[in-house]
Design a protein around this motif. Structure first.
Motif, PDB file in Angstrom:
ATOM      1  N   VAL A   3       0.853  -1.180   0.000  1.00 36.10           N
ATOM      2  CA  VAL A   3       0.000   0.000   0.000  1.00 36.10           C
ATOM      3  C   VAL A   3       0.887   1.228   0.000  1.00 36.10           C
ATOM      4  CG1 VAL A   3      -1.915  -1.167   1.165  1.00 36.10           C
ATOM      5  CG2 VAL A   3      -0.223   0.084   2.536  1.00 36.10           C
ATOM      6  N   TYR A   4       0.315   2.321  -0.461  1.00 35.25           N
ATOM      7  CA  TYR A   4       1.075   3.555  -0.620  1.00 35.25           C
ATOM      8  C   TYR A   4       0.315   4.723   0.000  1.00 35.25           C
ATOM      9  CZ  TYR A   4       3.193   0.688  -4.298  1.00 35.25           C
ATOM     10  OH  TYR A   4       3.794  -0.327  -4.995  1.00 35.25           O
ATOM     11  N   LEU A   5       1.062   5.749   0.346  1.00 32.58           N
ATOM     12  CA  LEU A   5       0.472   7.019   0.735  1.00 32.58           C
ATOM     13  C   LEU A   5       1.210   8.101  -0.031  1.00 32.58           C
ATOM     14  CD1 LEU A   5      -1.621   8.416   2.575  1.00 32.58           C
ATOM     15  CD2 LEU A   5       0.262   8.834   4.182  1.00 32.58           C
ATOM     16  N   GLN A   6       0.538   8.665  -1.021  1.00 34.14           N
ATOM     17  CA  GLN A   6       1.084   9.787  -1.770  1.00 34.14           C
ATOM     18  C   GLN A   6       0.723  11.061  -1.024  1.00 34.14           C
ATOM     19  OE1 GLN A   6       2.991   9.892  -4.638  1.00 34.14           O
ATOM     20  NE2 GLN A   6       3.097  12.106  -4.306  1.00 34.14           N
ATOM     21  N   MET A   7       1.726  11.836  -0.683  1.00 33.42           N
ATOM     22  CA  MET A   7       1.513  13.059   0.083  1.00 33.42           C
ATOM     23  C   MET A   7       1.999  14.238  -0.743  1.00 33.42           C
ATOM     24  SD  MET A   7       2.701  11.771   3.872  1.00 33.42           S
ATOM     25  CE  MET A   7       4.415  11.571   3.390  1.00 33.42           C
ATOM     26  N   ASP A   8       1.084  15.108  -1.097  1.00 30.97           N
ATOM     27  CA  ASP A   8       1.396  16.287  -1.914  1.00 30.97           C
ATOM     28  C   ASP A   8       1.118  17.562  -1.124  1.00 30.97           C
ATOM     29  OD1 ASP A   8      -0.102  14.478  -4.613  1.00 30.97           O
ATOM     30  OD2 ASP A   8       2.038  14.733  -4.236  1.00 30.97           O
ATOM     31  N   ASN A   9       1.702  18.645  -1.594  1.00 30.52           N
ATOM     32  CA  ASN A   9       1.502  19.950  -0.954  1.00 30.52           C
ATOM     33  C   ASN A   9       1.709  19.843   0.562  1.00 30.52           C
ATOM     34  OD1 ASN A   9       0.885  22.667  -0.687  1.00 30.52           O
ATOM     35  ND2 ASN A   9      -1.326  22.332  -0.650  1.00 30.52           N
ATOM     36  N   LEU A  10       2.821  19.265   0.927  1.00 31.89           N
ATOM     37  CA  LEU A  10       3.091  19.030   2.340  1.00 31.89           C
ATOM     38  C   LEU A  10       3.282  20.331   3.105  1.00 31.89           C
ATOM     39  CD1 LEU A  10       5.354  15.907   1.921  1.00 31.89           C
ATOM     40  CD2 LEU A  10       3.343  16.019   3.402  1.00 31.89           C
ATOM     41  N   LYS A  11       2.871  20.297   4.365  1.00 34.13           N
ATOM     42  CA  LYS A  11       2.940  21.452   5.241  1.00 34.13           C
ATOM     43  C   LYS A  11       3.778  21.094   6.474  1.00 34.13           C
ATOM     44  CE  LYS A  11      -1.797  22.689   3.920  1.00 34.13           C
ATOM     45  NZ  LYS A  11      -3.164  22.983   4.421  1.00 34.13           N
ATOM     46  N   PRO A  12       4.336  22.089   7.150  1.00 36.87           N
ATOM     47  CA  PRO A  12       5.113  21.787   8.364  1.00 36.87           C
ATOM     48  C   PRO A  12       4.331  20.983   9.393  1.00 36.87           C
ATOM     49  CG  PRO A  12       5.542  24.026   7.649  1.00 36.87           C
ATOM     50  CD  PRO A  12       4.433  23.513   6.768  1.00 36.87           C
ATOM     51  N   GLU A  13       3.020  21.200   9.472  1.00 39.09           N
ATOM     52  CA  GLU A  13       2.212  20.462  10.449  1.00 39.09           C
ATOM     53  C   GLU A  13       2.038  18.990  10.088  1.00 39.09           C
ATOM     54  OE1 GLU A  13       1.402  23.330   8.915  1.00 39.09           O
ATOM     55  OE2 GLU A  13      -0.747  23.402   8.429  1.00 39.09           O
ATOM     56  N   ASP A  14       2.499  18.594   8.909  1.00 39.66           N
ATOM     57  CA  ASP A  14       2.485  17.178   8.546  1.00 39.66           C
ATOM     58  C   ASP A  14       3.698  16.429   9.109  1.00 39.66           C
ATOM     59  OD1 ASP A  14       1.315  18.193   5.315  1.00 39.66           O
ATOM     60  OD2 ASP A  14       0.120  17.338   6.951  1.00 39.66           O
ATOM     61  N   THR A  15       4.614  17.159   9.692  1.00 38.14           N
ATOM     62  CA  THR A  15       5.799  16.523  10.275  1.00 38.14           C
ATOM     63  C   THR A  15       5.395  15.560  11.376  1.00 38.14           C
ATOM     64  OG1 THR A  15       7.231  18.401   9.755  1.00 38.14           O
ATOM     65  CG2 THR A  15       7.924  16.959  11.557  1.00 38.14           C
ATOM     66  N   ALA A  16       5.840  14.311  11.250  1.00 44.58           N
ATOM     67  CA  ALA A  16       5.455  13.269  12.207  1.00 44.58           C
ATOM     68  C   ALA A  16       6.152  11.972  11.820  1.00 44.58           C
ATOM     69  CB  ALA A  16       3.943  13.046  12.206  1.00 44.58           C
ATOM     70  N   VAL A  17       6.025  10.983  12.681  1.00 47.98           N
ATOM     71  CA  VAL A  17       6.369   9.616  12.305  1.00 47.98           C
ATOM     72  C   VAL A  17       5.106   8.979  11.734  1.00 47.98           C
ATOM     73  CG1 VAL A  17       7.185   7.369  13.094  1.00 47.98           C
ATOM     74  CG2 VAL A  17       8.147   9.463  14.085  1.00 47.98           C
ATOM     75  N   TYR A  18       5.247   8.412  10.554  1.00 49.57           N
ATOM     76  CA  TYR A  18       4.114   7.803   9.874  1.00 49.57           C
ATOM     77  C   TYR A  18       4.214   6.277   9.982  1.00 49.57           C
ATOM     78  CZ  TYR A  18       2.607  12.235   7.964  1.00 49.57           C
ATOM     79  OH  TYR A  18       2.133  13.533   7.829  1.00 49.57           O
ATOM     80  N   TYR A  19       3.075   5.664  10.291  1.00 48.53           N
ATOM     81  CA  TYR A  19       2.998   4.221  10.453  1.00 48.53           C
ATOM     82  C   TYR A  19       1.939   3.653   9.515  1.00 48.53           C
ATOM     83  CZ  TYR A  19       5.250   5.105  14.984  1.00 48.53           C
ATOM     84  OH  TYR A  19       6.107   5.502  15.980  1.00 48.53           O
ATOM     85  N   CYS A  20       2.250   2.559   8.888  1.00 48.01           N
ATOM     86  CA  CYS A  20       1.202   1.846   8.186  1.00 48.01           C
ATOM     87  C   CYS A  20       0.679   0.766   9.117  1.00 48.01           C
ATOM     88  CB  CYS A  20       1.703   1.318   6.857  1.00 48.01           C
ATOM     89  SG  CYS A  20       2.133  -0.381   6.770  1.00 48.01           S
ATOM     90  N   ALA A  21      -0.589   0.426   8.947  1.00 44.19           N
ATOM     91  CA  ALA A  21      -1.230  -0.540   9.819  1.00 44.19           C
ATOM     92  C   ALA A  21      -2.223  -1.354   9.019  1.00 44.19           C
ATOM     93  CB  ALA A  21      -1.941   0.179  10.966  1.00 44.19           C
ATOM     94  N   ALA A  22      -2.448  -2.571   9.473  1.00 44.17           N
ATOM     95  CA  ALA A  22      -3.407  -3.450   8.805  1.00 44.17           C
ATOM     96  C   ALA A  22      -4.139  -4.270   9.856  1.00 44.17           C
ATOM     97  CB  ALA A  22      -2.687  -4.362   7.817  1.00 44.17           C
ATOM     98  N   SER A  23      -5.317  -4.718   9.478  1.00 38.55           N
ATOM     99  CA  SER A  23      -6.121  -5.479  10.425  1.00 38.55           C
ATOM    100  C   SER A  23      -6.642  -6.757   9.789  1.00 38.55           C
ATOM    101  CB  SER A  23      -7.302  -4.644  10.918  1.00 38.55           C
ATOM    102  OG  SER A  23      -8.128  -5.404  11.778  1.00 38.55           O
TER     103      SER A  23
END
Length: 126
Positions: A78-98
């Protein structure tokens, strides 16, 4: 037990783009997929959730129109395309599944996801 391996994080300037990838170690059936993010001192926040058998994707207002979830079942990725990024998007990103059938009833809740990636840092500078 299936493992999720993430890649694609990094540092960009405001307005830039990044694509995160998350590959599962096998083709275990997952009823829900999600991308969460977390900053220190705050709860983990869902930024994209794919549920209802893969037919529905939810985005919170904070990222709607800028982030796009996609999946390639043939590659167990799976993918996460992130465009027009902003400073408030700064974080650790985790993928998850159930693997839980009921996950669609609480698709934004971290507790329904029983498999997590290791996390990848995304930093957006002003």
């Amino acid at each position: 037990q299936v493992q999720l391996v993430e890649s694609g994080g990094g540092s960009v300037q405001t307005g830039g783009s990044l694509r995160l990838s998350c590959t599962a170690s096998d083709s275990t059936l997952m009823y829900c997929w999600a991308w969460f993010r977390q900053v220190p001192g705050k709860e983990r926040e869902a930024v994209a959730t794919n549920y209802n058998g893969g037919h529905t994707t939810y985005y919170p207002d904070s990222v709607r129109g800028r982030f796009t979830f996609s999946r390639d079942s043939a590659k167990n990725t799976v993918y996460l395309q992130m465009d027009n990024l902003k400073p408030e998007d700064t974080a650790v990103y985790y993928c998850a599944a159930s693997t839980q059938v009921f996950c669609s009833s609480a698709y934004n809740a971290a507790y329904v996801y029983n498999t997590w990636g290791q996390g990848t840092q995304v930093t957006v500078s002003a």
